[in-house]
Motif scaffolding. Sequence first.
Motif, PDB file in Angstrom:
ATOM      1  N   THR A 215       7.834   4.850  13.001  1.00 35.25           N
ATOM      2  CA  THR A 215       7.038   4.915  11.738  1.00 35.25           C
ATOM      3  C   THR A 215       7.579   4.207  10.555  1.00 35.25           C
ATOM      4  O   THR A 215       9.085   3.495  10.796  1.00 35.25           O
ATOM      5  N   PHE A 216       7.063   3.774   9.193  1.00 39.75           N
ATOM      6  CA  PHE A 216       7.563   2.742   9.073  1.00 39.75           C
ATOM      7  C   PHE A 216       6.234   2.917   7.025  1.00 39.75           C
ATOM      8  O   PHE A 216       5.303   3.749   7.125  1.00 39.75           O
TER       9      PHE A 216
ATOM     10  N   LYS B 254       0.171  -2.708   0.186  1.00 42.52           N
ATOM     11  CA  LYS B 254      -0.891  -2.872   1.278  1.00 42.52           C
ATOM     12  C   LYS B 254      -0.816  -4.289   1.651  1.00 42.52           C
ATOM     13  O   LYS B 254      -1.270  -3.814   3.194  1.00 42.52           O
ATOM     14  N   LYS B 255      -0.521  -4.991   1.558  1.00 40.92           N
ATOM     15  CA  LYS B 255      -0.544  -6.691   1.914  1.00 40.92           C
ATOM     16  C   LYS B 255       0.264  -6.917   2.936  1.00 40.92           C
ATOM     17  O   LYS B 255       0.291  -7.097   4.509  1.00 40.92           O
TER      18      LYS B 255
ATOM     19  N   GLU C 126       2.333   3.341  13.277  1.00 47.61           N
ATOM     20  CA  GLU C 126       2.174   3.580  12.135  1.00 47.61           C
ATOM     21  C   GLU C 126       2.735   4.270  10.491  1.00 47.61           C
ATOM     22  O   GLU C 126       3.948   4.207  10.352  1.00 47.61           O
ATOM     23  N   VAL C 127       2.160   4.281   9.629  1.00 47.34           N
ATOM     24  CA  VAL C 127       2.414   3.917   8.358  1.00 47.34           C
ATOM     25  C   VAL C 127       2.549   6.163   8.126  1.00 47.34           C
ATOM     26  O   VAL C 127       1.963   6.857   8.324  1.00 47.34           O
ATOM     27  N   ASN C 128       3.971   6.108   7.691  1.00 50.46           N
ATOM     28  CA  ASN C 128       4.300   7.211   6.999  1.00 50.46           C
ATOM     29  C   ASN C 128       5.019   7.288   5.302  1.00 50.46           C
ATOM     30  O   ASN C 128       5.879   6.719   5.660  1.00 50.46           O
ATOM     31  N   LEU C 129       4.289   7.769   5.011  1.00 48.30           N
ATOM     32  CA  LEU C 129       4.683   7.379   3.716  1.00 48.30           C
ATOM     33  C   LEU C 129       5.349   8.659   2.668  1.00 48.30           C
ATOM     34  O   LEU C 129       6.481   8.264   1.982  1.00 48.30           O
TER      35      LEU C 129
ATOM     36  N   MET D 231       0.434  -6.347   7.629  1.00 46.53           N
ATOM     37  CA  MET D 231       0.918  -6.608   8.093  1.00 46.53           C
ATOM     38  C   MET D 231       1.595  -7.278   9.597  1.00 46.53           C
ATOM     39  O   MET D 231       2.298  -7.240  10.860  1.00 46.53           O
ATOM     40  N   VAL D 232       2.183  -5.564   9.250  1.00 41.49           N
ATOM     41  CA  VAL D 232       2.653  -4.925  10.833  1.00 41.49           C
ATOM     42  C   VAL D 232       1.422  -4.150  11.445  1.00 41.49           C
ATOM     43  O   VAL D 232       0.671  -4.240  11.487  1.00 41.49           O
TER      44      VAL D 232
END
Length: 274
Positions: free
Chosen positions: A176-177, A197-198, A208-211, A202-203
């Motif tokens: 995750t990132f 966000k931009k 998955e996004v993990n904040l 691009m990924v």
Amino acid sequence: MSYHLNNGVPLQLDGNDTAPPPLPPWLKGFLVTSKKREDVAAAGREIANLCNDLFFKLAYDDLGVPASMVKPGETEVPYDFAEPLLIPGCPGSVFVALRPDNNTVNVRMIAEDLIEEADKVGAAGWTKTSHVQRLIPVERVAPEFDLDRLAAAVIDEHFPRVRPGDDVKPGRKLPTFRVHYEEHSAAMHLHKIDVEKKIADMVPSDYEVNLNDPTLTILVFVAGGSCMMSVVQGYASHEKFHHFHIHSATDLSPKKGTGMSTSVWTQPGRAQAA
């Protein structure tokens, strides 16, 4: 080793009227900040001296590749020396470049090792970075206006697209990132949320996004007219390398210092490839 730092702006130009030139895009190394703004040059020299230390190089840069056998893009290339450079238009930070520019060392690993070394020695006497506040690894550099191309290169390297038919091991989870953006006297102000966000968009969607607790963090820094990027681990707020702060004796509890040395400065030979 002595250094002469140059801010890169011709003396006949007024820095207030001229956009600062970016750092050369082939550089690789570290963005260094100091505890006091007026000590930034000293902080850069401290990090360069650590990287140039014989025992440190033996421990982390002994790749054993004769110069005559180096093949660009194929062979691991060690760094010969580290050089501090003032960043045009950014008086509060300095860039420490690893030379030659085609080296293949892992700058994240070096930054982590230096931070761990400071913690290990602790209050027993770590004075090698008395002016340094942060030691941020930088894998790639580009002019600020070339952020999109820079981001694409970094993402392609660290987040390969998973294609149908790829041999993915059962049960293996992709990392995750999240994206972290900072400005240090940026020549052109960008909005943090928009940049993050931009780049996240691009990924490839396989990741998955993990904040809150990501496996990887994409670091994006703009300093003067230069944009710098890297991908790191352990950057979440509760983790060891959050903000890549490097500690001095006054920062650490005496309980953390052993006074004994499992230090790389007394035990060379722990070679690590990039």
